[in-house]
Design a protein around this motif. Structure first.
Motif, PDB file in Angstrom:
ATOM      1  N   PHE A 130      35.300  46.213  42.085  1.00 45.45           N
ATOM      2  CA  PHE A 130      35.892  45.024  42.664  1.00 45.45           C
ATOM      3  C   PHE A 130      34.775  44.159  43.218  1.00 45.45           C
ATOM      4  N   LEU A 131      34.718  42.933  42.786  1.00 47.04           N
ATOM      5  CA  LEU A 131      33.641  42.048  43.199  1.00 47.04           C
ATOM      6  C   LEU A 131      34.146  41.062  44.247  1.00 47.04           C
ATOM      7  N   PHE A 132      33.506  41.070  45.380  1.00 48.23           N
ATOM      8  CA  PHE A 132      33.843  40.125  46.430  1.00 48.23           C
ATOM      9  C   PHE A 132      32.568  39.412  46.842  1.00 48.23           C
ATOM     10  N   ILE A 133      32.655  38.126  47.039  1.00 46.60           N
ATOM     11  CA  ILE A 133      31.496  37.378  47.517  1.00 46.60           C
ATOM     12  C   ILE A 133      31.356  37.670  49.005  1.00 46.60           C
ATOM     13  N   GLY A 134      30.219  38.201  49.402  1.00 46.79           N
ATOM     14  CA  GLY A 134      30.007  38.638  50.777  1.00 46.79           C
ATOM     15  C   GLY A 134      29.693  37.523  51.744  1.00 46.79           C
ATOM     16  N   PHE A 135      29.418  36.335  51.268  1.00 42.94           N
ATOM     17  CA  PHE A 135      29.068  35.210  52.143  1.00 42.94           C
ATOM     18  C   PHE A 135      29.880  34.017  51.692  1.00 42.94           C
ATOM     19  N   THR A 136      30.793  33.519  52.528  1.00 45.06           N
ATOM     20  CA  THR A 136      31.726  32.481  52.117  1.00 45.06           C
ATOM     21  C   THR A 136      31.040  31.159  51.783  1.00 45.06           C
ATOM     22  N   GLY A 137      29.824  30.953  52.242  1.00 45.57           N
ATOM     23  CA  GLY A 137      29.092  29.743  51.930  1.00 45.57           C
ATOM     24  C   GLY A 137      28.669  29.669  50.476  1.00 45.57           C
ATOM     25  N   PHE A 138      28.899  30.732  49.733  1.00 48.41           N
ATOM     26  CA  PHE A 138      28.495  30.776  48.343  1.00 48.41           C
ATOM     27  C   PHE A 138      29.613  30.364  47.404  1.00 48.41           C
ATOM     28  N   SER A 139      30.348  29.339  47.760  1.00 49.79           N
ATOM     29  CA  SER A 139      31.360  28.846  46.834  1.00 49.79           C
ATOM     30  C   SER A 139      30.686  28.219  45.615  1.00 49.79           C
ATOM     31  N   GLN A 140      29.353  28.086  45.655  1.00 57.34           N
ATOM     32  CA  GLN A 140      28.593  27.545  44.531  1.00 57.34           C
ATOM     33  C   GLN A 140      28.302  28.605  43.486  1.00 57.34           C
ATOM     34  N   ILE A 141      28.757  29.824  43.703  1.00 55.02           N
ATOM     35  CA  ILE A 141      28.512  30.909  42.760  1.00 55.02           C
ATOM     36  C   ILE A 141      29.830  31.322  42.129  1.00 55.02           C
ATOM     37  N   GLU A 142      29.792  31.489  40.820  1.00 59.52           N
ATOM     38  CA  GLU A 142      30.964  31.983  40.111  1.00 59.52           C
ATOM     39  C   GLU A 142      30.636  33.361  39.553  1.00 59.52           C
ATOM     40  N   VAL A 143      31.535  34.315  39.764  1.00 59.57           N
ATOM     41  CA  VAL A 143      31.375  35.661  39.231  1.00 59.57           C
ATOM     42  C   VAL A 143      32.515  35.875  38.241  1.00 59.57           C
ATOM     43  N   SER A 144      32.150  36.197  37.008  1.00 63.40           N
ATOM     44  CA  SER A 144      33.164  36.327  35.975  1.00 63.40           C
ATOM     45  C   SER A 144      32.917  37.561  35.116  1.00 63.40           C
ATOM     46  N   PRO A 145      33.910  38.405  34.964  1.00 58.15           N
ATOM     47  CA  PRO A 145      35.213  38.399  35.634  1.00 58.15           C
ATOM     48  C   PRO A 145      35.078  38.838  37.088  1.00 58.15           C
ATOM     49  N   SER A 146      36.069  38.520  37.894  1.00 60.38           N
ATOM     50  CA  SER A 146      35.990  38.845  39.322  1.00 60.38           C
ATOM     51  C   SER A 146      36.322  40.305  39.602  1.00 60.38           C
ATOM     52  N   THR A 147      37.010  40.969  38.698  1.00 56.98           N
ATOM     53  CA  THR A 147      37.306  42.396  38.821  1.00 56.98           C
ATOM     54  C   THR A 147      37.031  43.062  37.483  1.00 56.98           C
ATOM     55  N   VAL A 148      36.348  44.190  37.523  1.00 60.17           N
ATOM     56  CA  VAL A 148      36.066  44.946  36.310  1.00 60.17           C
ATOM     57  C   VAL A 148      36.668  46.337  36.468  1.00 60.17           C
ATOM     58  N   ASP A 149      37.509  46.728  35.516  1.00 67.61           N
ATOM     59  CA  ASP A 149      38.049  48.092  35.475  1.00 67.61           C
ATOM     60  C   ASP A 149      37.380  48.787  34.309  1.00 67.61           C
ATOM     61  N   LEU A 150      36.718  49.881  34.578  1.00 66.04           N
ATOM     62  CA  LEU A 150      36.023  50.629  33.536  1.00 66.04           C
ATOM     63  C   LEU A 150      36.605  52.026  33.466  1.00 66.04           C
ATOM     64  N   VAL A 151      37.168  52.363  32.323  1.00 62.77           N
ATOM     65  CA  VAL A 151      37.697  53.701  32.086  1.00 62.77           C
ATOM     66  C   VAL A 151      36.939  54.255  30.896  1.00 62.77           C
ATOM     67  N   THR A 152      36.358  55.436  31.056  1.00 65.67           N
ATOM     68  CA  THR A 152      35.564  56.021  29.984  1.00 65.67           C
ATOM     69  C   THR A 152      35.705  57.536  29.989  1.00 65.67           C
ATOM     70  N   ASP A 153      35.356  58.150  28.899  1.00 66.43           N
ATOM     71  CA  ASP A 153      35.394  59.604  28.798  1.00 66.43           C
ATOM     72  C   ASP A 153      34.289  60.200  29.657  1.00 66.43           C
ATOM     73  N   VAL A 154      34.570  61.327  30.272  1.00 64.33           N
ATOM     74  CA  VAL A 154      33.612  61.966  31.181  1.00 64.33           C
ATOM     75  C   VAL A 154      32.343  62.400  30.445  1.00 64.33           C
ATOM     76  N   SER A 155      32.405  62.554  29.140  1.00 66.04           N
ATOM     77  CA  SER A 155      31.223  62.959  28.378  1.00 66.04           C
ATOM     78  C   SER A 155      30.225  61.817  28.175  1.00 66.04           C
ATOM     79  N   VAL A 156      30.624  60.591  28.461  1.00 63.75           N
ATOM     80  CA  VAL A 156      29.720  59.447  28.328  1.00 63.75           C
ATOM     81  C   VAL A 156      28.705  59.505  29.467  1.00 63.75           C
ATOM     82  N   HIS A 157      27.433  59.585  29.113  1.00 67.68           N
ATOM     83  CA  HIS A 157      26.393  59.717  30.138  1.00 67.68           C
ATOM     84  C   HIS A 157      26.204  58.435  30.943  1.00 67.68           C
TER      85      HIS A 157
END
Length: 126
Positions: free
Chosen positions: A10-37
């Motif tokens: 979950f990506l949250f901008i830690g400083f509200t003065g940074f409305s000049q920054i865009e983070v895309s996508p704002s949330t990343v869900d990663l599901v992978t097999d446990v064997s993936v190193h």
């Protein structure tokens, strides 16, 4: 039964003065097999302002198995596993309209589990 590790970033901008920054996508869900190193979550950080911005980052990991490790890649380089914040001497500087791909490598070492990870984007190293 096949084991899976679930990694939620979950990506949250830690400083509200940074409305000049865009983070895309704002949330990343990663599901992978446990064997993936090396499971990788990536997103783009972009300077949407008309000014040059210098930023630092800090990763806050909660509820993750202690066996997991993380390798972070930012605008400068990919850091050794275990570093969870920008070295003060190596901030990310972005010209107007410029951006970079930020990557979080999850090194689960065969251990299944899940985690909540938050990215703070900071205007100062501390």
């Amino acid at each position: 039964m096949r084991k899976h590790l679930l990694f939620l970033l979950f990506l949250f901008i830690g400083f509200t003065g940074f409305s000049q920054i865009e983070v895309s996508p704002s949330t990343v869900d990663l599901v992978t097999d446990v064997s993936v190193h090396d499971a990788i979550a990536e997103f783009r950080v972009t300077n949407t302002s008309t000014d040059t911005l210098t930023v630092w980052w800090r990763l806050n990991v909660e509820n993750a198995p202690e066996q997991w490790d993380y390798e972070i890649c930012d605008c400068n380089l990919c850091y050794l596993p275990g570093l969870l914040s920008t070295p003060c001497a190596q901030p990310c500087t972005m010209m107007p309209g410029e951006g970079f791909v930020f990557m979080v490598h999850v090194l689960a070492d065969g251990f299944a589990g899940d985690a909540d990870i938050m990215l703070d984007v900071l205007s100062e190293c501390d």
